[in-house]
Design a protein around this motif. Sequence first.
Motif, PDB file in Angstrom:
ATOM      1  N   LEU A 109       0.827  -1.205   0.000  1.00  0.00           N
ATOM      2  CA  LEU A 109       0.000   0.000   0.000  1.00  0.00           C
ATOM      3  C   LEU A 109       0.866   1.260   0.000  1.00  0.00           C
ATOM      4  O   LEU A 109       0.541   2.245  -0.676  1.00  0.00           O
ATOM      5  N   GLU A 110       1.945   1.249   0.762  1.00  0.00           N
ATOM      6  CA  GLU A 110       2.806   2.432   0.780  1.00  0.00           C
ATOM      7  C   GLU A 110       3.457   2.638  -0.590  1.00  0.00           C
ATOM      8  O   GLU A 110       3.582   3.774  -1.058  1.00  0.00           O
ATOM      9  N   ARG A 111       3.834   1.550  -1.237  1.00  0.00           N
ATOM     10  CA  ARG A 111       4.378   1.665  -2.598  1.00  0.00           C
ATOM     11  C   ARG A 111       3.347   2.267  -3.545  1.00  0.00           C
ATOM     12  O   ARG A 111       3.704   3.003  -4.489  1.00  0.00           O
ATOM     13  N   GLY A 112       2.066   1.984  -3.302  1.00  0.00           N
ATOM     14  CA  GLY A 112       0.999   2.547  -4.117  1.00  0.00           C
ATOM     15  C   GLY A 112       0.521   3.907  -3.645  1.00  0.00           C
ATOM     16  O   GLY A 112      -0.461   4.431  -4.171  1.00  0.00           O
ATOM     17  N   ARG A 113       1.216   4.478  -2.653  1.00  0.00           N
ATOM     18  CA  ARG A 113       0.903   5.817  -2.128  1.00  0.00           C
ATOM     19  C   ARG A 113      -0.529   5.901  -1.579  1.00  0.00           C
ATOM     20  O   ARG A 113      -1.195   6.927  -1.710  1.00  0.00           O
ATOM     21  N   PHE A 114      -0.997   4.811  -0.970  1.00  0.00           N
ATOM     22  CA  PHE A 114      -2.292   4.852  -0.295  1.00  0.00           C
ATOM     23  C   PHE A 114      -2.210   5.771   0.919  1.00  0.00           C
ATOM     24  O   PHE A 114      -1.160   5.896   1.550  1.00  0.00           O
ATOM     25  N   ASP A 115      -3.340   6.392   1.253  1.00  0.00           N
ATOM     26  CA  ASP A 115      -3.400   7.169   2.495  1.00  0.00           C
ATOM     27  C   ASP A 115      -3.179   6.269   3.696  1.00  0.00           C
ATOM     28  O   ASP A 115      -2.441   6.619   4.626  1.00  0.00           O
ATOM     29  N   ALA A 116      -3.888   5.142   3.720  1.00  0.00           N
ATOM     30  CA  ALA A 116      -3.889   4.323   4.930  1.00  0.00           C
ATOM     31  C   ALA A 116      -4.309   2.899   4.635  1.00  0.00           C
ATOM     32  O   ALA A 116      -4.977   2.617   3.632  1.00  0.00           O
ATOM     33  N   LEU A 117      -3.917   2.013   5.530  1.00  0.00           N
ATOM     34  CA  LEU A 117      -4.481   0.676   5.629  1.00  0.00           C
ATOM     35  C   LEU A 117      -5.631   0.751   6.629  1.00  0.00           C
ATOM     36  O   LEU A 117      -5.426   1.149   7.778  1.00  0.00           O
ATOM     37  N   PHE A 118      -6.819   0.399   6.185  1.00  0.00           N
ATOM     38  CA  PHE A 118      -7.986   0.402   7.068  1.00  0.00           C
ATOM     39  C   PHE A 118      -8.333  -1.034   7.442  1.00  0.00           C
ATOM     40  O   PHE A 118      -8.477  -1.892   6.570  1.00  0.00           O
ATOM     41  N   ILE A 119      -8.470  -1.295   8.733  1.00  0.00           N
ATOM     42  CA  ILE A 119      -8.803  -2.634   9.212  1.00  0.00           C
ATOM     43  C   ILE A 119     -10.140  -2.574   9.942  1.00  0.00           C
ATOM     44  O   ILE A 119     -10.275  -1.898  10.967  1.00  0.00           O
ATOM     45  N   ARG A 174       5.362   6.318   5.800  1.00  0.00           N
ATOM     46  CA  ARG A 174       4.340   7.321   5.496  1.00  0.00           C
ATOM     47  C   ARG A 174       2.907   6.777   5.567  1.00  0.00           C
ATOM     48  O   ARG A 174       1.969   7.542   5.786  1.00  0.00           O
ATOM     49  N   LEU A 175       2.713   5.496   5.375  1.00  0.00           N
ATOM     50  CA  LEU A 175       1.369   4.927   5.345  1.00  0.00           C
ATOM     51  C   LEU A 175       0.664   5.139   6.685  1.00  0.00           C
ATOM     52  O   LEU A 175       1.236   4.911   7.742  1.00  0.00           O
ATOM     53  N   GLY A 176      -0.610   5.575   6.609  1.00  0.00           N
ATOM     54  CA  GLY A 176      -1.418   5.700   7.815  1.00  0.00           C
ATOM     55  C   GLY A 176      -2.116   4.393   8.147  1.00  0.00           C
ATOM     56  O   GLY A 176      -2.128   3.446   7.352  1.00  0.00           O
ATOM     57  N   PHE A 177      -2.718   4.364   9.340  1.00  0.00           N
ATOM     58  CA  PHE A 177      -3.409   3.160   9.808  1.00  0.00           C
ATOM     59  C   PHE A 177      -4.703   3.569  10.496  1.00  0.00           C
ATOM     60  O   PHE A 177      -4.678   4.289  11.493  1.00  0.00           O
ATOM     61  N   ALA A 178      -5.821   3.120   9.948  1.00  0.00           N
ATOM     62  CA  ALA A 178      -7.133   3.414  10.519  1.00  0.00           C
ATOM     63  C   ALA A 178      -7.735   2.109  11.017  1.00  0.00           C
ATOM     64  O   ALA A 178      -7.853   1.146  10.262  1.00  0.00           O
ATOM     65  N   VAL A 179      -8.097   2.074  12.293  1.00  0.00           N
ATOM     66  CA  VAL A 179      -8.559   0.845  12.918  1.00  0.00           C
ATOM     67  C   VAL A 179      -9.936   1.070  13.531  1.00  0.00           C
ATOM     68  O   VAL A 179     -10.202   2.117  14.136  1.00  0.00           O
ATOM     69  N   THR A 180     -10.796   0.077  13.378  1.00  0.00           N
ATOM     70  CA  THR A 180     -12.135   0.126  13.952  1.00  0.00           C
ATOM     71  C   THR A 180     -12.081  -0.212  15.441  1.00  0.00           C
ATOM     72  O   THR A 180     -11.536  -1.252  15.816  1.00  0.00           O
ATOM     73  N   VAL A 181     -12.645   0.670  16.263  1.00  0.00           N
ATOM     74  CA  VAL A 181     -12.770   0.417  17.702  1.00  0.00           C
ATOM     75  C   VAL A 181     -14.140   0.908  18.142  1.00  0.00           C
ATOM     76  O   VAL A 181     -14.581   1.996  17.746  1.00  0.00           O
ATOM     77  N   SER A 182     -14.818   0.131  18.974  1.00  0.00           N
ATOM     78  CA  SER A 182     -16.190   0.429  19.370  1.00  0.00           C
ATOM     79  C   SER A 182     -16.253   1.374  20.563  1.00  0.00           C
ATOM     80  O   SER A 182     -15.657   1.108  21.612  1.00  0.00           O
ATOM     81  N   SER A 183     -17.025   2.441  20.421  1.00  0.00           N
ATOM     82  CA  SER A 183     -17.262   3.353  21.541  1.00  0.00           C
ATOM     83  C   SER A 183     -18.203   2.752  22.576  1.00  0.00           C
ATOM     84  O   SER A 183     -18.303   3.260  23.697  1.00  0.00           O
ATOM     85  N   THR A 184     -18.893   1.680  22.223  1.00  0.00           N
ATOM     86  CA  THR A 184     -19.842   1.065  23.149  1.00  0.00           C
ATOM     87  C   THR A 184     -19.144   0.223  24.202  1.00  0.00           C
ATOM     88  O   THR A 184     -19.609   0.142  25.344  1.00  0.00           O
ATOM     89  N   TYR A 185     -18.014  -0.374  23.846  1.00  0.00           N
ATOM     90  CA  TYR A 185     -17.397  -1.336  24.760  1.00  0.00           C
ATOM     91  C   TYR A 185     -16.025  -0.927  25.278  1.00  0.00           C
ATOM     92  O   TYR A 185     -15.492  -1.579  26.169  1.00  0.00           O
ATOM     93  N   GLU A 186     -15.434   0.137  24.741  1.00  0.00           N
ATOM     94  CA  GLU A 186     -14.198   0.669  25.303  1.00  0.00           C
ATOM     95  C   GLU A 186     -14.529   1.623  26.453  1.00  0.00           C
ATOM     96  O   GLU A 186     -15.652   2.134  26.560  1.00  0.00           O
TER      97      GLU A 186
END
Length: 436
Positions: free
Chosen positions: A27-37, A79-91
């Motif tokens: 993804l970084e080679r492809g200049r993506f903003d981020a890896l989203f999981i 440079r690659l960013g990382f966006a991760v899903t986290v729940s506001s209900t259980y944290e």
Amino acid sequence: MGLWRHPDSEAHRYRDLAHWIETARILERGRFDALFIADALGPLDVYRGSTRAALRDGINTPTDDPLLLVSALASATTRLGFAVTVSSTYERPYAFARKMTTLDHLSEGRIGWNIVTSALDSAARNLGLERQIPHDERYAVAEEFMEVVYKLWEGSWENDAVVRDTASGVFVDPSKVHPVAHKGTYFTVPDIALSEPSVQRTPVLYQAGTSRAGRRFAGRHAEGVFLSAYSPTLARTLVDAVRAEATEAGRDARELRFFAIATVVVAPTDAEAHAKYEEYRSYTSLEGSLARYSALLGIDLSELDPDTPLEYADTEGIRGLLEVFTRLDPDRTWTPREIAEFVGVGGGGPVLVGSPRTVADELERWAEDADLDGFNIADPVPPVTLRDFVDRVVPELQRRGRVWTEYEGSTLREHTHGPGRTRLPENHPGARHRRP
């Protein structure tokens, strides 16, 4: 769904850090903003009242905690960013704020958070609740959660609180660190944040809910919005609705960035790409798709006639997703079978098939017609489909001036909002908690 059976798929390597590092570097080679999981906190057990179908197809389970991957992936990239899903209900907001600040420190400002309120009854049961919190109340919890983390990230520590003065023996100036003194309906947080501020302070905020409550929440808080839509017209309806909510909340609606999920099957020629797509389709699982969407929608699709159009009803599942397949498009109806077939290779959005030029044309058409800022590119045969996209489609998009050839700025917020934009804008509700 079911494509883990494809001989080229490395989906089974989700336990292998080297697999994730390879993906991040592609993804970084492809200049993506981020890896989203994406992530979910419960097994899928709505379809036929059992986890059996989801387990057979490996849908959502087994899975590991994506947040624990990020520091390693940040170390393997620059440079690659990382966006991760986290729940506001259980944290819990106090501990969560420290986790995200830590990751922003270790990545030098490349962290994003996809805010979800969680829709699975199984998550509620296994995380200590007797029943699922009602849909709109989950958003009320999320509103207060955001208030608390904004206070911790933006307001507790002044910019120059950490002095590290060896001569005077002062590491932190206590007068510049402030208790957040929060006492609300759902949370009580009286004291100071544990971590000094990171580069971004608040991570880049993503959101994907498109129910009425979800659109209102996105309009108030989101910097990036993930969309699932099967046509540019439908996507534009969702974009316009969220931008209207942002305006109502006193924000600049053009500050929001919209990313539609898309799956790309690309080859040197259109004919080769379509042959590859048909091969992928041969591995899809109808029952796996029904098991996943039963859980997401909060409806056991096994109890419905698979060839009768689905109708909208309020559920405790993802209402915005149910609206997409029932009432947002007056010209289209969907049966359970059609939904399952549609999402078999893709993930709820279009599957774009063709040569690099054909795919680039379609991406441009979607971006123009739906007023999109970018795409959330899915990877149904990991890492083959992402590698194909980077090697074949990205160069075509770069030739058209649609994708940068070098990153501009170093933080994730700079990737999404421009060089020098490391902090929340002044008209964002989180910025209101800053100290002068």
